[in-house]
Design an enzyme around this catalytic site. Structure first.
Site, PDB file in Angstrom:
ATOM      1  N   THR A  75       0.832  -1.203   0.000  1.00 27.96           N
ATOM      2  CA  THR A  75       0.000   0.000   0.000  1.00 27.96           C
ATOM      3  C   THR A  75       0.867   1.254   0.000  1.00 27.96           C
ATOM      4  O   THR A  75       0.647   2.186  -0.784  1.00 27.96           O
ATOM      5  CB  THR A  75      -0.949   0.001   1.210  1.00 27.96           C
ATOM      6  N   SER A 203       4.946  -6.933  -1.807  1.00 23.86           N
ATOM      7  CA  SER A 203       4.599  -7.152  -0.408  1.00 23.86           C
ATOM      8  C   SER A 203       5.156  -8.491   0.041  1.00 23.86           C
ATOM      9  O   SER A 203       4.910  -9.519  -0.596  1.00 23.86           O
ATOM     10  CB  SER A 203       3.077  -7.134  -0.225  1.00 23.86           C
ATOM     11  N   ALA A 204       5.875  -8.506   1.158  1.00 16.86           N
ATOM     12  CA  ALA A 204       6.526  -9.735   1.617  1.00 16.86           C
ATOM     13  C   ALA A 204       5.526 -10.773   2.108  1.00 16.86           C
ATOM     14  O   ALA A 204       5.727 -11.980   1.925  1.00 16.86           O
ATOM     15  CB  ALA A 204       7.522  -9.417   2.730  1.00 16.86           C
ATOM     16  N   HIS A 205       4.440 -10.338   2.732  1.00 14.31           N
ATOM     17  CA  HIS A 205       3.542 -11.331   3.341  1.00 14.31           C
ATOM     18  C   HIS A 205       2.691 -12.069   2.310  1.00 14.31           C
ATOM     19  O   HIS A 205       1.991 -13.026   2.653  1.00 14.31           O
ATOM     20  CB  HIS A 205       2.663 -10.691   4.424  1.00 14.31           C
ATOM     21  N   THR A 241      14.034   4.720  10.285  1.00 12.65           N
ATOM     22  CA  THR A 241      14.939   3.615  10.569  1.00 12.65           C
ATOM     23  C   THR A 241      14.419   2.340   9.923  1.00 12.65           C
ATOM     24  O   THR A 241      13.262   1.961  10.136  1.00 12.65           O
ATOM     25  CB  THR A 241      15.068   3.408  12.088  1.00 12.65           C
ATOM     26  N   CYS A 327      -9.253  -6.812   1.917  1.00 10.45           N
ATOM     27  CA  CYS A 327      -9.369  -5.386   2.218  1.00 10.45           C
ATOM     28  C   CYS A 327     -10.824  -4.928   2.255  1.00 10.45           C
ATOM     29  O   CYS A 327     -11.117  -3.818   2.686  1.00 10.45           O
ATOM     30  CB  CYS A 327      -8.610  -4.571   1.175  1.00 10.45           C
TER      31      CYS A 327
END
Length: 386
Positions: A75, A203-205, A241, A327
């Protein structure tokens, strides 16, 4: 002990791979340095981030790891890409083009530019399979178009778009081409050079990595305006960070795919087809949404006429699936994707999304098919007597 439901919702999220978790653990415990720090702890963290960036770049076929910018998810990557690239190109024009079936993050980013920056937007329709035709994209362009955003694979019906053909239209005109590739990258289907895209959100997930981390591929030399400023991290494009454990996890998940040590898409497709064939043969009137061939290997969007999909899922506690995009949970409105491909509101409410992944087994498929068929028959409307 109660058994856990059969998981058929991989397009919503994927389980974290244990090999990914193992690589993350040191950076959640002993290796806690800030990668911007000059000492030994910081150097270890910085090295881990560099390695992960290379792995993600390899996953998408980027020429350089410098073309990968880490974000908090797809997103944020969508917003950075669409808003950032459009604002950078504002002197050339203020017109955007996207499609009627984009993820809500893409549509929201476009709406932000329209509402707050005076851009205009054209949403191109799709056919009954959810395909956007390149000729329709070409027809929507104006001399003021600065960006086109077309998702690679739809998150509800799985249809894959012909991005390379669209790039042949946008590239000669100097128009930026963005794609939300959150669903396709995990299947090894995304090659930014072959597709010709300038920006790609990840997106990693969605590929067995951790939640809360994503990335934006930015073609070398492309200017975009940062949306989060501060300490100058990520080459000044995304301050803050870095989330080192999550970044390491993203890199590990990407490497598992490029190293070919996970269940290949062909096997997932075979399981999907097995489930699809059993349901279609046993449930009268059932129909599949999305392109019959150019579709994500694990996607099965199924419409069951006369049955409320939400009611069916309520009666299937042994299966974890969805009535559409995760979503849209809690929304009473029908899916904008399903209505865009021509389904009525009633048909959209009768549609479920089963999404298989590399943890799905043949036993899962067979058990799920039996449960779905039995429940669908119980909920089917009784034919009225003449």
């Amino acid at each position: 002990m109660t058994s856990r439901p059969i998981y058929l919702d991989h397009q919503a999220t994927t389980p974290l791979d244990e090999r990914v978790l193992r690589e993350m653990l040191p950076f959640l415990t002993s290796e806690y340095g800030n990668p911007s720090s000059p000492h030994a702890y910081g150097r270890v963290a910085a090295g881990a981030v560099r390695a992960a960036r290379r792995r993600v770049a390899e996953l998408v076929g980027a020429k350089s790891d410098l073309e990968v910018v880490f974000t908090s998810g797809a997103t944020e990557a969508d917003h950075l890409a669409i808003v950032g690239a459009s604002l950078a190109a504002r002197p050339r024009g203020g017109h955007l083009v996207t499609t009627a079936i984009e993820h809500k993050a893409v549509l929201a980013a476009c709406r932000r530019l329209v509402d707050h920056h005076g851009y205009t937007l054209t949403r191109v329709g799709v056919d009954r399979h959810g395909c956007v035709h390149p000729a329709d994209i070409a027809a929507a362009l104006t001399p003021h178009t600065v960006l086109v955003s077309v998702m690679h694979a739809n998150n509800e019906i799985g249809t894959l778009q012909r991005l390379a053909a669209i790039a042949e239209i946008t590239t000669p005109r100097g128009i930026v081409l963005h794609t939300d590739a959150a669903q396709s990258a995990g299947c090894g289907l995304l090659d930014v050079e072959e597709l010709g895209v300038d920006l790609a959100s990840l997106s990693a997930h969605k590929l067995h990595g951790p939640k809360g981390i994503g990335a934006l591929y930015v073609r070398g030399g492309l200017r975009i305006t940062a949306q989060q400023t501060g300490g100058g991290q990520e080459r000044g494009l995304r301050a803050g960070t870095p989330n080192v454990p999550a970044i390491v996890g993203f890199g590990a998940a990407a490497h598992l795919i490029t190293a070919d040590v996970v269940l290949p898409p062909t096997c997932i497709r075979a399981l999907r087809d097995r489930l699809q064939d059993r349901l279609l043969s046993a449930i009268p009137g059932a129909g599949v949404n999305g392109h019959p061939h150019r579709r994500l290997p694990g996607n099965l969007s199924l419409t069951l006429p006369g049955i409320e999909a939400a009611d069916l899922l309520d009666r299937l506690p042994g299966i974890a699936a969805s009535t559409g995009s995760a979503c849209n949970t809690g929304s009473g409105e029908p899916s904008h994707v399903l209505t865009a491909i021509g389904l009525t509101r009633a048909q959209a409410r009768a549609t479920l999304r089963f999404s298989l992944g590399r943890t799905t087994t043949a036993t899962d498929v067979d058990q799920a098919a039996r449960l779905i068929i039995r429940t669908a028959h119980a909920l089917a409307p009784t034919p009225s007597k003449a």
